[in-house]
Scaffold this motif. Structure first.
Motif, PDB file in Angstrom:
ATOM      1  N   PHE A 217       0.833  -1.205   0.000  1.00 41.22           N
ATOM      2  CA  PHE A 217       0.000   0.000   0.000  1.00 41.22           C
ATOM      3  C   PHE A 217       0.865   1.251   0.000  1.00 41.22           C
ATOM      4  O   PHE A 217       0.570   2.225  -0.698  1.00 41.22           O
ATOM      5  N   LEU A 218       1.939   1.237   0.783  1.00 43.53           N
ATOM      6  CA  LEU A 218       2.846   2.383   0.801  1.00 43.53           C
ATOM      7  C   LEU A 218       3.475   2.581  -0.574  1.00 43.53           C
ATOM      8  O   LEU A 218       3.654   3.719  -1.027  1.00 43.53           O
ATOM      9  N   HIS A 219       3.778   1.483  -1.240  1.00 46.64           N
ATOM     10  CA  HIS A 219       4.328   1.567  -2.596  1.00 46.64           C
ATOM     11  C   HIS A 219       3.319   2.238  -3.529  1.00 46.64           C
ATOM     12  O   HIS A 219       3.680   3.077  -4.363  1.00 46.64           O
ATOM     13  N   THR A 220       2.055   1.899  -3.373  1.00 51.95           N
ATOM     14  CA  THR A 220       1.000   2.506  -4.182  1.00 51.95           C
ATOM     15  C   THR A 220       0.923   4.005  -3.929  1.00 51.95           C
ATOM     16  O   THR A 220       0.773   4.810  -4.857  1.00 51.95           O
ATOM     17  N   VAL A 221       1.024   4.386  -2.659  1.00 53.18           N
ATOM     18  CA  VAL A 221       0.995   5.816  -2.300  1.00 53.18           C
ATOM     19  C   VAL A 221       2.208   6.532  -2.887  1.00 53.18           C
ATOM     20  O   VAL A 221       2.103   7.650  -3.407  1.00 53.18           O
ATOM     21  N   ASP A 222       3.374   5.884  -2.826  1.00 55.57           N
ATOM     22  CA  ASP A 222       4.586   6.483  -3.398  1.00 55.57           C
ATOM     23  C   ASP A 222       4.414   6.745  -4.888  1.00 55.57           C
ATOM     24  O   ASP A 222       4.793   7.810  -5.397  1.00 55.57           O
ATOM     25  N   MET A 223       3.855   5.763  -5.604  1.00 56.59           N
ATOM     26  CA  MET A 223       3.665   5.925  -7.037  1.00 56.59           C
ATOM     27  C   MET A 223       2.647   7.019  -7.338  1.00 56.59           C
ATOM     28  O   MET A 223       2.764   7.752  -8.319  1.00 56.59           O
ATOM     29  N   HIS A 224       1.644   7.137  -6.478  1.00 61.47           N
ATOM     30  CA  HIS A 224       0.666   8.224  -6.630  1.00 61.47           C
ATOM     31  C   HIS A 224       1.357   9.584  -6.488  1.00 61.47           C
ATOM     32  O   HIS A 224       1.136  10.494  -7.294  1.00 61.47           O
ATOM     33  N   ASN A 225       2.203   9.720  -5.469  1.00 62.10           N
ATOM     34  CA  ASN A 225       2.892  10.993  -5.238  1.00 62.10           C
ATOM     35  C   ASN A 225       3.884  11.303  -6.352  1.00 62.10           C
ATOM     36  O   ASN A 225       4.059  12.461  -6.732  1.00 62.10           O
ATOM     37  N   SER A 226       4.527  10.266  -6.874  1.00 59.14           N
ATOM     38  CA  SER A 226       5.420  10.475  -8.022  1.00 59.14           C
ATOM     39  C   SER A 226       4.628  10.970  -9.226  1.00 59.14           C
ATOM     40  O   SER A 226       5.079  11.860  -9.964  1.00 59.14           O
ATOM     41  N   ARG A 227       3.443  10.391  -9.433  1.00 59.52           N
ATOM     42  CA  ARG A 227       2.596  10.834 -10.538  1.00 59.52           C
ATOM     43  C   ARG A 227       2.159  12.284 -10.337  1.00 59.52           C
ATOM     44  O   ARG A 227       2.112  13.072 -11.293  1.00 59.52           O
ATOM     45  N   ALA A 228       1.866  12.661  -9.098  1.00 55.40           N
ATOM     46  CA  ALA A 228       1.494  14.053  -8.820  1.00 55.40           C
ATOM     47  C   ALA A 228       2.647  14.997  -9.166  1.00 55.40           C
ATOM     48  O   ALA A 228       2.434  16.097  -9.685  1.00 55.40           O
ATOM     49  N   GLY A 229       3.868  14.571  -8.875  1.00 58.88           N
ATOM     50  CA  GLY A 229       5.036  15.380  -9.227  1.00 58.88           C
ATOM     51  C   GLY A 229       5.213  15.491 -10.729  1.00 58.88           C
ATOM     52  O   GLY A 229       5.540  16.572 -11.248  1.00 58.88           O
ATOM     53  N   ARG A 230       4.988  14.383 -11.436  1.00 58.84           N
ATOM     54  CA  ARG A 230       5.103  14.414 -12.889  1.00 58.84           C
ATOM     55  C   ARG A 230       4.059  15.351 -13.497  1.00 58.84           C
ATOM     56  O   ARG A 230       4.348  16.126 -14.397  1.00 58.84           O
ATOM     57  N   ARG A 231       2.842  15.276 -12.995  1.00 57.60           N
ATOM     58  CA  ARG A 231       1.770  16.117 -13.530  1.00 57.60           C
ATOM     59  C   ARG A 231       2.029  17.596 -13.256  1.00 57.60           C
ATOM     60  O   ARG A 231       1.627  18.462 -14.038  1.00 57.60           O
ATOM     61  N   THR A 232       2.705  17.888 -12.166  1.00 60.57           N
ATOM     62  CA  THR A 232       3.041  19.284 -11.873  1.00 60.57           C
ATOM     63  C   THR A 232       3.890  19.879 -12.990  1.00 60.57           C
ATOM     64  O   THR A 232       3.687  21.030 -13.398  1.00 60.57           O
ATOM     65  N   VAL A 233       4.831  19.092 -13.502  1.00 55.99           N
ATOM     66  CA  VAL A 233       5.682  19.573 -14.600  1.00 55.99           C
ATOM     67  C   VAL A 233       4.906  19.574 -15.915  1.00 55.99           C
ATOM     68  O   VAL A 233       5.006  20.517 -16.714  1.00 55.99           O
ATOM     69  N   GLU A 234       4.129  18.534 -16.145  1.00 56.58           N
ATOM     70  CA  GLU A 234       3.359  18.451 -17.382  1.00 56.58           C
ATOM     71  C   GLU A 234       2.412  19.640 -17.530  1.00 56.58           C
ATOM     72  O   GLU A 234       2.196  20.144 -18.635  1.00 56.58           O
ATOM     73  N   GLN A 235       1.851  20.088 -16.418  1.00 51.04           N
ATOM     74  CA  GLN A 235       0.900  21.197 -16.448  1.00 51.04           C
ATOM     75  C   GLN A 235       1.573  22.567 -16.467  1.00 51.04           C
ATOM     76  O   GLN A 235       0.888  23.589 -16.556  1.00 51.04           O
ATOM     77  N   SER A 236       2.893  22.586 -16.363  1.00 48.02           N
ATOM     78  CA  SER A 236       3.602  23.869 -16.303  1.00 48.02           C
ATOM     79  C   SER A 236       4.122  24.322 -17.657  1.00 48.02           C
ATOM     80  O   SER A 236       4.763  25.368 -17.755  1.00 48.02           O
ATOM     81  N   LEU A 237       3.870  23.533 -18.706  1.00 43.32           N
ATOM     82  CA  LEU A 237       4.319  23.936 -20.037  1.00 43.32           C
ATOM     83  C   LEU A 237       3.634  25.240 -20.446  1.00 43.32           C
ATOM     84  O   LEU A 237       2.431  25.408 -20.269  1.00 43.32           O
TER      85      LEU A 237
END
Length: 381
Positions: A217-237
């Protein structure tokens, strides 16, 4: 009695061993941040990738990714350094000041358990990796990507102020429909899409199959937070355009989509805002509840206040930390908050500095005086 005592000691050491193993497993997904300590080698070999794995910088599947695409490694080294510097910058006035990130890959419990601090580091590391890889793609430094694929939609009307003033002078302002018809996608946009795919592949290479239910479950949360970080950059174009034409008439615009020139720090500022509003989640069939938006940061363990030294929870405490002793400073940098109500001491010292420097033209030299400055600092008790 002796047998019972010995048995208790064995059980105790077994429990400690299991706990250490769980922490090591849980910390694998961000131990690659230890690459910040690696030398600036422009060409990575298979031996270098294996050496990084042996040193504890990479886990097994990440080392495999390193061997298959070694040219991404210099960018990941820089991303690891970006993560540490940005994290320490945005948390510099907080009780937890991100200093423990320098311990990678041997983290303390503040980054081994599912704290919101761990959530920030996961998101920030993903954002930094995407930023560095996207720029490397656009610069032609990576074999697996290049410039971003031009969008299909027409960009909005954007005319630089210099060109706009010329147009007004000549009374030849373009209307919106005409301006949109006189553009072309060009330049070399930052390939965030490919960078996101590479980052996801690298960060998600840590397997959760060997972990228990809590670890998965913690691994799932980690991947969620990594995705949130990726989307932060994707949305900053942002859209960038360059005008072409006689005397800056902007008869044709060349447009592309690029990342913020401020670097990963801009993404770190946005992720820091999400840190303050992070949501706590509990295991439910090993999956995240559907009500949580993929842009939120999530955590599973409440953080301590980080006021006192507490190795069990990874707290270094704030004793000796410098604070703002100005009586009007009531923010996070103020001594009242940072010192957790323990008070502070005021220290003064004399600093000798060069001042009133003058250039002597006859002798091609500079002569300076020595000034005495009194510097006052405040340290937490």
């Amino acid at each position: 009695m002796t047998m019972s005592t010995s048995k208790c000691k064995n059980i105790k050491w077994l429990a400690i061993t299991i706990l250490i193993f769980i922490h090591v497993q849980e910390g694998e997904s961000i131990k690659w941040l230890a690459l910040s300590k690696a030398s600036d080698v422009r060409i990575w070999t298979k031996e270098a990738c294996s050496g990084a794995k042996t040193s504890g910088y990479l886990e097994r599947k990440q080392a495999r990714a390193c061997r298959s695409t070694p040219d991404i490694m210099p960018n990941l080294i820089q991303a690891a350094r970006d993560t540490a510097s940005v994290c320490q910058q945005v948390f510099k006035d907080r009780r937890w000041n991100c200093s423990s990130i320098e311990l990678a890959p041997r983290y303390t419990p503040d980054l081994l358990t599912g704290t919101r601090e761990r959530a920030f580091v996961h998101a920030m590391s993903a954002a930094a990796a995407i930023w560095r890889l996207a720029r490397a793609c656009a610069l032609g430094n990576l074999a697996i990507c290049s410039c971003a694929t031009p969008p299909r939609r027409v960009p909005p009307l954007i005319i630089p102020h210099t060109s706009l003033s010329l147009l007004r002078t000549n009374s030849a302002l373009l209307d919106a429909s005409a301006a949109k018809s006189l553009f072309k996608w060009g330049g070399c946009g930052d390939d965030v899409k490919s960078a996101s795919r590479i980052t996801k592949m690298f960060l998600q290479s840590s397997s959760s199959s060997s972990l228990g239910a809590t670890g998965r479950f913690l691994h799932t949360v980690d991947m969620h937070n990594s995705r949130a970080g990726r989307r932060t950059v994707e949305q900053s174009l942002s859209l960038e355009c360059k005008c072409h034409g006689v005397s800056g008439s902007c008869s044709v615009r060349t447009c592309w989509r690029g990342l913020d020139s401020k670097g990963p720090g801009a993404a770190g500022t946005r992720i820091f805002k999400k840190y303050s509003t992070a949501a706590e989640v509990r295991p439910k069939l090993g999956r995240l509840p559907p009500l949580y938006h993929h842009d939120n940061l999530l955590y599973t363990t409440k953080s301590v206040d980080y006021c006192s030294l507490d190795k069990k929870h990874g707290s270094l405490g704030t004793i000796g930390r410098q604070c703002n002793g100005n009586g009007s400073s009531l923010g996070y940098a103020g001594c009242e908050y940072l010192c957790c109500g323990r008070g502070h001491v005021t220290k003064t010292r004399v600093v000798l500095e060069r001042c009133e420097c003058k250039y002597i033209s006859c002798c091609y030299s500079v002569q300076c005086s020595t000034c005495r400055n009194i510097v006052t600092t405040y340290e937490c008790n």
